[in-house]
Design an enzyme around this catalytic site. Sequence first.
Site, PDB file in Angstrom:
ATOM      1  N   HIS A 294       0.873  -1.183   0.000  1.00  0.00           N
ATOM      2  CA  HIS A 294       0.000   0.000   0.000  1.00  0.00           C
ATOM      3  C   HIS A 294       0.912   1.236   0.000  1.00  0.00           C
ATOM      4  O   HIS A 294       1.084   1.881   1.029  1.00  0.00           O
ATOM      5  CB  HIS A 294      -0.873  -0.047   1.261  1.00  0.00           C
ATOM      6  CG  HIS A 294      -1.989   0.934   1.295  1.00  0.00           C
ATOM      7  ND1 HIS A 294      -2.611   1.303   2.466  1.00  0.00           N
ATOM      8  CD2 HIS A 294      -2.627   1.617   0.312  1.00  0.00           C
ATOM      9  CE1 HIS A 294      -3.580   2.159   2.206  1.00  0.00           C
ATOM     10  NE2 HIS A 294      -3.605   2.379   0.907  1.00  0.00           N
TER      11      HIS A 294
ATOM     12  N   SER B 273      -4.541   4.877   4.837  1.00  0.00           N
ATOM     13  CA  SER B 273      -5.443   5.718   4.045  1.00  0.00           C
ATOM     14  C   SER B 273      -5.669   7.045   4.771  1.00  0.00           C
ATOM     15  O   SER B 273      -5.834   7.063   5.988  1.00  0.00           O
ATOM     16  CB  SER B 273      -6.786   5.020   3.891  1.00  0.00           C
ATOM     17  OG  SER B 273      -6.576   3.696   3.486  1.00  0.00           O
TER      18      SER B 273
ATOM     19  N   CYS C 187      -3.601   9.559   5.288  1.00  0.00           N
ATOM     20  CA  CYS C 187      -2.509  10.002   6.159  1.00  0.00           C
ATOM     21  C   CYS C 187      -1.383  10.680   5.377  1.00  0.00           C
ATOM     22  O   CYS C 187      -0.253  10.777   5.866  1.00  0.00           O
ATOM     23  CB  CYS C 187      -1.958   8.839   6.973  1.00  0.00           C
ATOM     24  SG  CYS C 187      -3.108   8.250   8.218  1.00  0.00           S
ATOM     25  N   GLY C 188      -1.637  11.110   4.160  1.00  0.00           N
ATOM     26  CA  GLY C 188      -0.647  11.945   3.463  1.00  0.00           C
ATOM     27  C   GLY C 188       0.102  11.291   2.317  1.00  0.00           C
ATOM     28  O   GLY C 188       1.096  11.863   1.849  1.00  0.00           O
ATOM     29  N   LYS C 189      -0.348  10.137   1.828  1.00  0.00           N
ATOM     30  CA  LYS C 189       0.373   9.533   0.699  1.00  0.00           C
ATOM     31  C   LYS C 189       0.305  10.433  -0.538  1.00  0.00           C
ATOM     32  O   LYS C 189       1.319  10.741  -1.148  1.00  0.00           O
ATOM     33  CB  LYS C 189      -0.208   8.153   0.340  1.00  0.00           C
ATOM     34  CG  LYS C 189       0.258   7.044   1.254  1.00  0.00           C
ATOM     35  CD  LYS C 189       0.211   5.650   0.620  1.00  0.00           C
ATOM     36  CE  LYS C 189      -1.112   5.262   0.028  1.00  0.00           C
ATOM     37  NZ  LYS C 189      -2.225   5.218   0.997  1.00  0.00           N
TER      38      LYS C 189
ATOM     39  N   ARG D  79     -14.520  12.022  -2.974  1.00  0.00           N
ATOM     40  CA  ARG D  79     -13.323  11.690  -3.758  1.00  0.00           C
ATOM     41  C   ARG D  79     -13.341  12.348  -5.130  1.00  0.00           C
ATOM     42  O   ARG D  79     -14.375  12.776  -5.617  1.00  0.00           O
ATOM     43  CB  ARG D  79     -13.261  10.169  -3.958  1.00  0.00           C
ATOM     44  CG  ARG D  79     -13.206   9.362  -2.669  1.00  0.00           C
ATOM     45  CD  ARG D  79     -11.813   8.955  -2.347  1.00  0.00           C
ATOM     46  NE  ARG D  79     -11.686   8.268  -1.077  1.00  0.00           N
ATOM     47  CZ  ARG D  79     -10.661   7.477  -0.784  1.00  0.00           C
ATOM     48  NH1 ARG D  79      -9.705   7.253  -1.673  1.00  0.00           N
ATOM     49  NH2 ARG D  79     -10.555   6.909   0.392  1.00  0.00           N
TER      50      ARG D  79
HETATM   51  C1  OXD Z   1      -7.980   3.572   0.637  1.00  0.00           C
HETATM   52  C2  OXD Z   1      -7.937   4.156  -0.724  1.00  0.00           C
HETATM   53  O1  OXD Z   1      -6.925   3.085   1.071  1.00  0.00           O
HETATM   54  O2  OXD Z   1      -8.993   4.513  -1.286  1.00  0.00           O
HETATM   55  O3  OXD Z   1      -9.034   3.612   1.276  1.00  0.00           O
HETATM   56  O4  OXD Z   1      -6.856   4.267  -1.277  1.00  0.00           O
HETATM   57 MN    MN Z   2      -5.183   3.460  -0.183  1.00  0.00          MN
END
Ligand code: OXD
Ligand code: MN
Length: 553
Positions: free
Chosen positions: A249, A271, A273-275, A387
């Site tokens: 992930h 999810s 957290c800043g990716k 989203r």
């Molecule tokens: C999640 C995503 O991890 O939508 O929920 O990426």
């Molecule tokens: Mn994700």
Amino acid sequence: MKPKYARALRGRLEGRDKTRLEALANERLDAFVADAVQLCGPAVVRILTDSEADRRYIRRQAIENGEEAPLATPGHTVHFDGYQDQGRDKEVTRYLLPKGVNLGANLNTMSRERGLAEVRGFLEGAMRGRVMYVAPFCLGPTNSPFSLSCVQITDSAYVVHSEHLLYRPGYAQFERAGGGDFFRFLHSAGRLEDHVSAEPDKKRIYIDIDEDMVYSVNTQYGGNSMGLKKLALRLAIRKADREGWLAEHMFVMGVHGPRRRVTYFAGAFPSACGKTSTAMLPGETIVGDDIAYLRAIDGQARCANVEAGIFGIIQDVKAADDPVICKVLTSPGEVIFSNVLVKDGRPYWLGMGRELPTEGVNFSGPWHIGKIDKQGSEIPPVHKNARYTIDLRSLGNVDARFDDPQGVPVGGIIYGGRDSDTWVPVQESFDWPHGILTMGAALESETTFATLGQAGVRAFCLMSNLDFLAIPIGKYISNNLNFAGGLKTVPRVFAVNYFQRARDGKWLTGMRDKAVWIKWMERRVHDDVEAIRGPTGWLPLLGDLEALFRKVL
Ligand code: OXD
Ligand code: MN
């Protein structure tokens, strides 16, 4: 095609669609389509190829059947999910275990026999009167050691439209290579009322690990319905375990160092957290923001973005912090907004830097401030997990190597969580095992709105991948430890924490500080800067940070 499959498909799969399926000459695919047709009873089956005409057809279908509505900006649409269907539903997402298989106590499992009976029961006749779309895709770049074939079957044009934006096409790959041992996803939105799934109590997402197949029913939220997103990640983790690679992930980004040097980092944060905001840092380039496969190729750690788009959280996206994303969200081009508020054909979301209208249309239908739901609670204008879905290539900062069939070399791995009081903002592990164990495996993070349930509860979140783990935890950690064994140069391992707070609750670091942490990590990969040996890892020298803060910010 074997006569038994042809018989099952007669009257529903005809003409051009029949020719398209027959051209692939894939018995396993024929069996999958025939079984889905017999179970779900659609009126007609459409086999989709990789052509632009088929992409246009799906976009039109999503609008014609009311799953999406056009917005004022050309190419933009909005989609709504039901009130109780706007996050990943961990409770009803389960692995179906054949007799004698045990994945450990942390994973949500049930008996395969019982699970199949239940979920197939809910799917029975679910597509009556509807079109069944059969869409082949490729996870990872096409023509590459990372490529993995998949087939999505669904009655939702929104699901296929989203996957067209998020993944690479797969029909040609099936034609060329027969698809290999492909993953299969069968989804139905179930009974609909006002275009949203009407039976949330019958929502099920069941993963048949024996068959590399996922069933999803009575849900529309992308994280539950799009097979290729987190459902495929679960199957990929099992395949990676069998074959000796890693499915993570993780975002992937190119960090631009001195003398035009580009160093690639892969980072795992839970999810929300800043990716995405890390992968989108100004001056750097994005390869992907959510899922990566890592392989040792000729002794080098290489990774590829499994996806080709972003299904991103829109809350707090604003021009001052996210100019590149905002440009895409406000310019003509293909964008799907989900669960936002719409007024006069314009989308609105929380934290966009503008006041929200007091009325409009949202997931509850026509909405006005103070509107109450059936349980008597006030309906918010926008869900926190609203989203946007876009093609990565529409971004101005996409990395030149994002589609490289060999992936990109990994200079560093970063683990990060939402942690108010423990981890320092940035540190480097003493070595690979120390990083994997104390930074990846020991990761704890506060829960967020990306999953249903209470937010803000600190929980064990192994490698940010615990939600998707489909093998026993100990095996998964061993695989990560062993990955370094096949490498000539081992990536450095780092940990970051953007969420430290003082006792009075104030943030201790600024939103933009991560731009400095990443440059420091880039320098460390090349031993350009020294570090202090702290109790939990190598820490930056004040002088280096001061210089970087001046230069970067
Ligand atoms: C999640 C995503 O991890 O939508 O929920 O990426
Ligand atoms: Mn994700």
